[in-house]
Design a protein around this motif. Structure first.
Motif, PDB file in Angstrom:
ATOM      1  N   TYR A 100       0.830  -1.197   0.000  1.00  0.00           N
ATOM      2  CA  TYR A 100       0.000   0.000   0.000  1.00  0.00           C
ATOM      3  C   TYR A 100       0.869   1.252   0.000  1.00  0.00           C
ATOM      4  O   TYR A 100       1.876   1.309   0.704  1.00  0.00           O
ATOM      5  N   CYS A 101       0.468   2.261  -0.779  1.00  0.00           N
ATOM      6  CA  CYS A 101       1.101   3.565  -0.644  1.00  0.00           C
ATOM      7  C   CYS A 101       0.240   4.417   0.276  1.00  0.00           C
ATOM      8  O   CYS A 101      -0.955   4.162   0.438  1.00  0.00           O
ATOM      9  N   ALA A 102       0.862   5.412   0.867  1.00  0.00           N
ATOM     10  CA  ALA A 102       0.158   6.276   1.808  1.00  0.00           C
ATOM     11  C   ALA A 102       0.748   7.665   1.776  1.00  0.00           C
ATOM     12  O   ALA A 102       1.933   7.840   1.453  1.00  0.00           O
ATOM     13  N   ALA A 103      -0.066   8.650   2.123  1.00  0.00           N
ATOM     14  CA  ALA A 103       0.369  10.039   2.145  1.00  0.00           C
ATOM     15  C   ALA A 103      -0.039  10.700   3.453  1.00  0.00           C
ATOM     16  O   ALA A 103      -1.158  10.492   3.940  1.00  0.00           O
ATOM     17  N   GLU A 104       0.867  11.475   4.009  1.00  0.00           N
ATOM     18  CA  GLU A 104       0.597  12.232   5.232  1.00  0.00           C
ATOM     19  C   GLU A 104       0.702  13.707   4.870  1.00  0.00           C
ATOM     20  O   GLU A 104       1.787  14.199   4.534  1.00  0.00           O
ATOM     21  N   GLU A 105      -0.400  14.390   4.936  1.00  0.00           N
ATOM     22  CA  GLU A 105      -0.455  15.780   4.504  1.00  0.00           C
ATOM     23  C   GLU A 105       0.068  16.704   5.593  1.00  0.00           C
ATOM     24  O   GLU A 105      -0.207  16.507   6.778  1.00  0.00           O
TER      25      GLU A 105
END
Length: 123
Positions: A93-98
């Protein structure tokens, strides 16, 4: 914000695969991203993360074999996986933390997730 993954599949041990994760929608200009994997026996673990400035970090088990990178102009995150081993088999899984400058291996910090893609490495 949507993260759409592509790549993955099945490969023999020693082979290579590349995962991609395209970010669409509006997100703060400062964000971190990461790749995680989940195996039913082990749970989810952080594999590779990249800070807002492009600094990368890896879990020990993939150092020297995996490379995380991002194309900021196209908003695409990559994971190049070389010398794959059967123990790399998992859902990735890819993930992003804004709004963050420094990435973390802690999954709970991430705001957005891709749909997941299966990587299977046979011996």
């Amino acid at each position: 914000v949507q993260l759409v993954q592509s790549g993955g599949g099945s490969v023999q041990a020693g082979g290579s695969l590349r995962l991609s994760c395209r970010v669409s929608g509006y997100m703060s200009s400062r964000y971190c991203m990461g790749w995680f994997r989940q195996d039913p026996a082990k749970g989810r673990e952080g594999v590779a993360i990249i800070d807002a400035d492009g600094t990368a970090s890896y879990v020990d088990s993939v150092k020297g074999r995996f490379t995380i990178s991002k194309d900021s102009a196209e908003n695409i995150l990559y994971l190049q996986m070389n010398s794959l081993k059967p123990e790399d088999t998992a859902m990735y899984y890819c993930a992003a933390e804004e709004g963050a400058a420094i990435a973390t291996m802690t999954e709970y910090a991430y705001d957005y997730w891709g749909q997941g893609t299966q990587v299977t490495v046979s011996s």
